[in-house]
Design a protein around this motif. Structure first.
Motif, PDB file in Angstrom:
ATOM      1  N   LEU A  59       0.802  -1.226   0.000  1.00 19.79           N
ATOM      2  CA  LEU A  59       0.000   0.000   0.000  1.00 19.79           C
ATOM      3  C   LEU A  59       0.832   1.272   0.000  1.00 19.79           C
ATOM      4  O   LEU A  59       0.397   2.298  -0.503  1.00 19.79           O
ATOM      5  N   PHE A  60       2.011   1.214   0.578  1.00 23.94           N
ATOM      6  CA  PHE A  60       2.811   2.425   0.735  1.00 23.94           C
ATOM      7  C   PHE A  60       3.757   2.644  -0.448  1.00 23.94           C
ATOM      8  O   PHE A  60       4.424   1.725  -0.896  1.00 23.94           O
ATOM      9  N   ASN A  61       3.810   3.882  -0.902  1.00 24.26           N
ATOM     10  CA  ASN A  61       4.750   4.307  -1.933  1.00 24.26           C
ATOM     11  C   ASN A  61       6.073   4.600  -1.238  1.00 24.26           C
ATOM     12  O   ASN A  61       6.356   5.728  -0.844  1.00 24.26           O
ATOM     13  N   THR A  62       6.878   3.570  -1.064  1.00 23.57           N
ATOM     14  CA  THR A  62       8.103   3.682  -0.271  1.00 23.57           C
ATOM     15  C   THR A  62       9.190   4.514  -0.947  1.00 23.57           C
ATOM     16  O   THR A  62      10.164   4.881  -0.301  1.00 23.57           O
ATOM     17  N   SER A  63       9.022   4.838  -2.216  1.00 25.16           N
ATOM     18  CA  SER A  63      10.028   5.649  -2.891  1.00 25.16           C
ATOM     19  C   SER A  63       9.630   7.125  -2.956  1.00 25.16           C
ATOM     20  O   SER A  63      10.370   7.934  -3.496  1.00 25.16           O
ATOM     21  N   GLY A  64       8.476   7.459  -2.392  1.00 25.04           N
ATOM     22  CA  GLY A  64       7.996   8.832  -2.468  1.00 25.04           C
ATOM     23  C   GLY A  64       8.507   9.733  -1.353  1.00 25.04           C
ATOM     24  O   GLY A  64       8.958   9.272  -0.304  1.00 25.04           O
ATOM     25  N   GLN A  65       8.419  11.031  -1.595  1.00 25.55           N
ATOM     26  CA  GLN A  65       8.867  12.024  -0.624  1.00 25.55           C
ATOM     27  C   GLN A  65       8.058  11.974   0.666  1.00 25.55           C
ATOM     28  O   GLN A  65       8.616  12.147   1.751  1.00 25.55           O
ATOM     29  N   SER A  66       6.758  11.760   0.566  1.00 20.44           N
ATOM     30  CA  SER A  66       5.921  11.721   1.770  1.00 20.44           C
ATOM     31  C   SER A  66       6.350  10.584   2.688  1.00 20.44           C
ATOM     32  O   SER A  66       6.421  10.748   3.907  1.00 20.44           O
ATOM     33  N   TYR A  67       6.647   9.437   2.097  1.00 21.57           N
ATOM     34  CA  TYR A  67       7.082   8.278   2.879  1.00 21.57           C
ATOM     35  C   TYR A  67       8.435   8.557   3.530  1.00 21.57           C
ATOM     36  O   TYR A  67       8.633   8.303   4.718  1.00 21.57           O
ATOM     37  N   ARG A  68       9.345   9.105   2.748  1.00 19.99           N
ATOM     38  CA  ARG A  68      10.674   9.424   3.291  1.00 19.99           C
ATOM     39  C   ARG A  68      10.587  10.461   4.400  1.00 19.99           C
ATOM     40  O   ARG A  68      11.335  10.407   5.373  1.00 19.99           O
ATOM     41  N   ALA A  69       9.662  11.417   4.258  1.00 14.48           N
ATOM     42  CA  ALA A  69       9.502  12.444   5.290  1.00 14.48           C
ATOM     43  C   ALA A  69       9.029  11.831   6.612  1.00 14.48           C
ATOM     44  O   ALA A  69       9.468  12.249   7.688  1.00 14.48           O
ATOM     45  N   GLY A  71       9.468   8.597   7.436  1.00 11.87           N
ATOM     46  CA  GLY A  71      10.495   7.647   7.840  1.00 11.87           C
ATOM     47  C   GLY A  71       9.940   6.246   7.919  1.00 11.87           C
ATOM     48  O   GLY A  71       8.834   6.022   8.429  1.00 11.87           O
ATOM     49  N   ALA A  72      10.705   5.296   7.405  1.00 12.31           N
ATOM     50  CA  ALA A  72      10.266   3.899   7.370  1.00 12.31           C
ATOM     51  C   ALA A  72       9.969   3.370   8.766  1.00 12.31           C
ATOM     52  O   ALA A  72       8.971   2.667   8.969  1.00 12.31           O
ATOM     53  N   ALA A  73      10.792   3.708   9.731  1.00 13.14           N
ATOM     54  CA  ALA A  73      10.584   3.202  11.097  1.00 13.14           C
ATOM     55  C   ALA A  73       9.279   3.721  11.678  1.00 13.14           C
ATOM     56  O   ALA A  73       8.534   2.977  12.328  1.00 13.14           O
ATOM     57  N   ALA A  74       8.979   4.992  11.417  1.00 10.33           N
ATOM     58  CA  ALA A  74       7.736   5.576  11.929  1.00 10.33           C
ATOM     59  C   ALA A  74       6.518   4.916  11.283  1.00 10.33           C
ATOM     60  O   ALA A  74       5.529   4.627  11.959  1.00 10.33           O
ATOM     61  N   VAL A  75       6.602   4.662   9.980  1.00 10.45           N
ATOM     62  CA  VAL A  75       5.491   4.019   9.281  1.00 10.45           C
ATOM     63  C   VAL A  75       5.290   2.599   9.809  1.00 10.45           C
ATOM     64  O   VAL A  75       4.166   2.167  10.066  1.00 10.45           O
ATOM     65  N   ALA A  77       5.928   1.512  12.667  1.00 10.14           N
ATOM     66  CA  ALA A  77       5.446   1.550  14.048  1.00 10.14           C
ATOM     67  C   ALA A  77       3.945   1.830  14.136  1.00 10.14           C
ATOM     68  O   ALA A  77       3.337   1.600  15.186  1.00 10.14           O
ATOM     69  N   LEU A  78       3.351   2.300  13.044  1.00 10.47           N
ATOM     70  CA  LEU A  78       1.915   2.600  13.057  1.00 10.47           C
ATOM     71  C   LEU A  78       1.099   1.313  13.127  1.00 10.47           C
ATOM     72  O   LEU A  78       1.434   0.332  12.471  1.00 10.47           O
ATOM     73  N   ASP A  79       0.001   1.350  13.889  1.00  9.38           N
ATOM     74  CA  ASP A  79      -0.916   0.215  13.820  1.00  9.38           C
ATOM     75  C   ASP A  79      -1.731   0.364  12.532  1.00  9.38           C
ATOM     76  O   ASP A  79      -1.635   1.388  11.839  1.00  9.38           O
ATOM     77  N   ASP A  80      -2.501  -0.651  12.184  1.00 11.46           N
ATOM     78  CA  ASP A  80      -3.214  -0.624  10.904  1.00 11.46           C
ATOM     79  C   ASP A  80      -4.136   0.584  10.773  1.00 11.46           C
ATOM     80  O   ASP A  80      -4.190   1.211   9.712  1.00 11.46           O
ATOM     81  N   GLN A  81      -4.875   0.935  11.826  1.00  8.04           N
ATOM     82  CA  GLN A  81      -5.801   2.063  11.734  1.00  8.04           C
ATOM     83  C   GLN A  81      -5.057   3.374  11.516  1.00  8.04           C
ATOM     84  O   GLN A  81      -5.476   4.214  10.720  1.00  8.04           O
ATOM     85  N   ALA A  82      -3.937   3.562  12.205  1.00  6.90           N
ATOM     86  CA  ALA A  82      -3.139   4.777  12.022  1.00  6.90           C
ATOM     87  C   ALA A  82      -2.517   4.805  10.624  1.00  6.90           C
ATOM     88  O   ALA A  82      -2.431   5.863   9.993  1.00  6.90           O
ATOM     89  N   ALA A  83      -2.089   3.649  10.133  1.00  5.94           N
ATOM     90  CA  ALA A  83      -1.528   3.567   8.783  1.00  5.94           C
ATOM     91  C   ALA A  83      -2.595   3.935   7.748  1.00  5.94           C
ATOM     92  O   ALA A  83      -2.326   4.706   6.825  1.00  5.94           O
ATOM     93  N   LEU A  84      -3.803   3.428   7.913  1.00  5.80           N
ATOM     94  CA  LEU A  84      -4.890   3.746   6.989  1.00  5.80           C
ATOM     95  C   LEU A  84      -5.229   5.230   7.038  1.00  5.80           C
ATOM     96  O   LEU A  84      -5.490   5.846   6.010  1.00  5.80           O
ATOM     97  N   ALA A  85      -5.222   5.813   8.229  1.00  3.40           N
ATOM     98  CA  ALA A  85      -5.499   7.244   8.371  1.00  3.40           C
ATOM     99  C   ALA A  85      -4.432   8.068   7.652  1.00  3.40           C
ATOM    100  O   ALA A  85      -4.742   9.056   6.976  1.00  3.40           O
ATOM    101  N   ALA A  86      -3.173   7.669   7.784  1.00  7.49           N
ATOM    102  CA  ALA A  86      -2.086   8.380   7.116  1.00  7.49           C
ATOM    103  C   ALA A  86      -2.236   8.286   5.598  1.00  7.49           C
ATOM    104  O   ALA A  86      -2.063   9.283   4.878  1.00  7.49           O
ATOM    105  N   LEU A  93       1.310   9.066  -0.330  1.00  4.44           N
ATOM    106  CA  LEU A  93       1.821   7.931   0.441  1.00  4.44           C
ATOM    107  C   LEU A  93       1.408   6.595  -0.174  1.00  4.44           C
ATOM    108  O   LEU A  93       2.003   5.567   0.113  1.00  4.44           O
ATOM    109  N   ILE A  94       0.371   6.627  -1.006  1.00  3.70           N
ATOM    110  CA  ILE A  94      -0.208   5.402  -1.556  1.00  3.70           C
ATOM    111  C   ILE A  94       0.550   4.978  -2.812  1.00  3.70           C
ATOM    112  O   ILE A  94       0.803   5.781  -3.707  1.00  3.70           O
TER     113      ILE A  94
END
Length: 125
Positions: A59-69, A71-75, A77-86, A93-94
């Protein structure tokens, strides 16, 4: 494949992969509803469906600026509901293109063999 059911494609106009996917669909006489993922991201329900089908990694666009901003560790660490909200809050991010059939099948990214398999399964027989 020309008789396939309606499709919804979330894409980003400046994304070359999205443009390739749109051209590939057009070559098969498929005309999806095309939505700009940054202006109108998939709904929370569509994202939940994608999470169930594909898992978080697809689901995550790991090569995008939003994802890099973020941070992989922060993403991670998100639970599924927080990840969906982001994801719902920031279409960049998608992973795109984000293809959805009216039968509720979803693909992210453009891997031609996956798209062929999905669309052939969609075609009325």
């Amino acid at each position: 494949m020309a008789g396939a059911r309606p499709l919804k494609l979330y894409s980003y106009p400046r994304c070359s992969t999205c443009r390739k996917a749109i051209a590939w669909l057009a070559a098969r006489q498929l005309q999806p509803e095309i939505l700009d993922i940054t202006e109108q991201p998939p709904s929370s329900a569509e994202l939940e469906q994608a999470l169930a089908q594909l898992g978080r990694q697809r689901l995550f666009n790991t090569s995008g600026q939003s994802y890099r901003a973020l941070g992989a560790a922060a993403v991670q660490a998100l639970d599924d509901q927080a990840a969906l909200a982001a994801l719902a809050a920031d279409g960049k991010l998608i992973k795109r293109p984000f293809l959805m059939t009216d039968a509720g099948r979803i693909l992210t990214g453009f891997k031609q063999p996956e798209w062929v398999a999905l669309l052939e399964a969609q075609a009325p027989g």
